[in-house]
Structures are given as C-alpha cells and as structure tokens.
Design a protein around this motif. Structure first.
Motif, mmCIF file in Angstrom:
data_model
loop_
_atom_site.group_PDB
_atom_site.id
_atom_site.type_symbol
_atom_site.label_atom_id
_atom_site.label_comp_id
_atom_site.label_asym_id
_atom_site.label_seq_id
_atom_site.Cartn_x
_atom_site.Cartn_y
_atom_site.Cartn_z
ATOM 1 N N ILE A 35 0.803 -1.171 -0.115
ATOM 2 C CA ILE A 35 0.082 -0.138 0.101
ATOM 3 C C ILE A 35 0.883 1.103 0.029
ATOM 4 C CG2 ILE A 35 -1.748 1.276 1.220
ATOM 5 C CD1 ILE A 35 -2.368 -1.627 2.686
ATOM 6 N N HIS A 36 0.788 2.305 -1.165
ATOM 7 C CA HIS A 36 1.259 3.414 -1.193
ATOM 8 C C HIS A 36 0.309 4.491 -0.980
ATOM 9 C CE1 HIS A 36 4.783 6.110 -2.813
ATOM 10 N NE2 HIS A 36 4.268 6.548 -1.758
ATOM 11 N N ILE A 37 0.369 5.502 -0.145
ATOM 12 C CA ILE A 37 -0.500 6.446 0.124
ATOM 13 C C ILE A 37 0.295 7.771 -0.238
ATOM 14 C CG2 ILE A 37 -2.026 7.632 1.512
ATOM 15 C CD1 ILE A 37 -2.517 4.967 3.095
ATOM 16 N N LEU A 38 -0.398 8.647 -1.032
ATOM 17 C CA LEU A 38 0.264 10.148 -1.347
ATOM 18 C C LEU A 38 -0.777 10.985 -0.629
ATOM 19 C CD1 LEU A 38 0.725 9.813 -5.121
ATOM 20 C CD2 LEU A 38 2.273 9.365 -3.256
ATOM 21 N N ASP A 39 -0.453 11.736 0.292
ATOM 22 C CA ASP A 39 -0.981 12.741 1.140
ATOM 23 C C ASP A 39 -0.273 13.968 0.682
ATOM 24 O OD1 ASP A 39 -2.342 14.377 2.998
ATOM 25 O OD2 ASP A 39 -1.533 13.010 4.643
ATOM 26 N N PHE A 40 -1.430 14.809 0.168
ATOM 27 C CA PHE A 40 -0.842 16.158 -0.459
ATOM 28 C C PHE A 40 -1.144 17.157 0.486
ATOM 29 C CE2 PHE A 40 -2.091 13.639 -4.168
ATOM 30 C CZ PHE A 40 -0.703 13.661 -5.009
ATOM 31 N N ASP A 41 -1.553 17.111 1.693
ATOM 32 C CA ASP A 41 -1.324 18.053 2.782
ATOM 33 C C ASP A 41 -1.216 17.395 4.156
ATOM 34 O OD1 ASP A 41 -1.404 20.367 4.085
ATOM 35 O OD2 ASP A 41 -3.114 20.870 3.777
ATOM 36 N N THR A 42 -0.004 16.869 4.269
ATOM 37 C CA THR A 42 0.031 16.046 5.653
ATOM 38 C C THR A 42 -0.109 16.741 6.960
ATOM 39 O OG1 THR A 42 1.736 14.768 4.292
ATOM 40 C CG2 THR A 42 1.668 14.656 6.703
ATOM 41 N N SER A 43 0.099 17.943 7.108
ATOM 42 C CA SER A 43 -0.206 18.789 8.161
ATOM 43 C C SER A 43 0.618 18.114 9.505
ATOM 44 C CB SER A 43 -1.487 18.945 8.687
ATOM 45 O OG SER A 43 -2.281 19.990 7.597
#
Length: 184
Positions: A132-140
C-alpha cells in the motif's frame, strides 16, 4: 472615430515603448524560472542562486494573480531544490495556526470524522492488497495516519502484514521533517 483611435494609439505609443523597454531591461519571472531550472539541471548552482535571488526580489507573491502565485511556488520549490537543508524557521503566525489546528482537532469531531471517513474509504480500496502506497498532499501533522495504521493492523494477518508507505507533502518543511523521522 478612426481619428480618435489614431490619437489614442499615438498617446499610448510612448507608454507602450516605456513598458517594453522596462520589460526588456529585466527578464520576466517566467523566463527566470525556466532559466533557473536549466541552470540547476546543468549543475550551475552559483548562477541558479543568482536567478533565485532575482526571482525573490521580483514582485511575485502568494497573494497576487495566478501568474504571481505559481511563480512564487516554483521559486520556493527551486530554492529548496538548491538548498535542501536550509529551511526558514516557521513564522509566529504559522506556529499559532498549527497550534490552533491541533486545538480544533482535539475539541471538535469534524476533522476526526473527516479523517475517519477518508480512512474507511482507503481501507475499503486496499482490502486484500499487501503493498500500500498512500500519497498525502497536505500532511499537516499526520494526525490521520495513526488510526489508519491501527485499523490496518487490526484487519491484517499478523503472520503476513502488508507493506505500507505514506508519502506526504505540505507547506511546512519542518513539520514534514519531524514526521518523516518518526516511526509509528
């Protein structure tokens, strides 16, 4: 009518000439961006730093029109590419915004509910996958991921757990650095 257009053109010629001369004397921000990217590509870092300096001194702003905003963002990105280890410390307003975000997260259910809903959608989409590879564009602050990882752990076979990778981006490099060094 033609005479009024002609007189208007004649009056505008001097202003147009002045504007073009000024524009010609200093390169456009878009030209500087492209030139800076080429200089970085060719490893001419001193010249690229001069281009970044010119870009930073230009009238680019994150609050201007679309060209200003995109130029500002690319200038920051190229600057970070040239100097990856030097980050400006977060401003006082950024610290108070982060503190406010964490307080809001703790006292209201809205953000946690949004994270829970998003996590459930991700869990449903990755059910049965072992990588599983997740891209989080605003991790905060990465507040969404500990409950997600716990849910994955609860669902998976302890003898064969999935491989999980989370790639995050955000506006505060120091927050991202602290998140990347933390093991969950």
């Amino acid at each position: 009518m033609l005479s009024s257009i002609k007189s208007h053109e004649e009056e505008g010629d001097e202003e147009s000439h002045r504007r073009n001369r000024r524009h010609h004397d200093s390169p456009s921000p878009v030209y500087l961006l492209l030139r800076c990217a080429e200089l970085i590509h060719h490893a001419d870092h001193p010249a690229a730093r001069r281009a970044i300096s010119l870009l930073s001194a230009a009238t680019t702003t994150p609050y201007g029109d679309s060209t200003d905003r995109i130029t500002h963002q690319f200038t920051l990105a190229l600057s970070l590419l040239l100097n990856p280890l030097t980050h400006l410390p977060p401003s006082e307003s950024n610290n108070s915004a982060q503190s406010s975000y964490l307080s809001l997260y703790q006292i209201t259910p809205f953000l946690r509910f949004a994270h829970l809903t998003a996590n459930q959608a991700i869990l449903d989409a990755v059910d049965g996958h072992h990588r599983i590879h997740i891209l989080d564009f605003d991790t905060s602050h990465g507040l969404q991921w500990p409950p997600f990882l716990q849910a994955i752990a609860d669902r998976s076979d302890p003898a064969n757990p999935p491989s999980i990778r989370i790639t995050g981006t955000g506006s505060d490099p120091s927050t991202l650095t602290s998140l990347s060094s933390r093991r969950i």
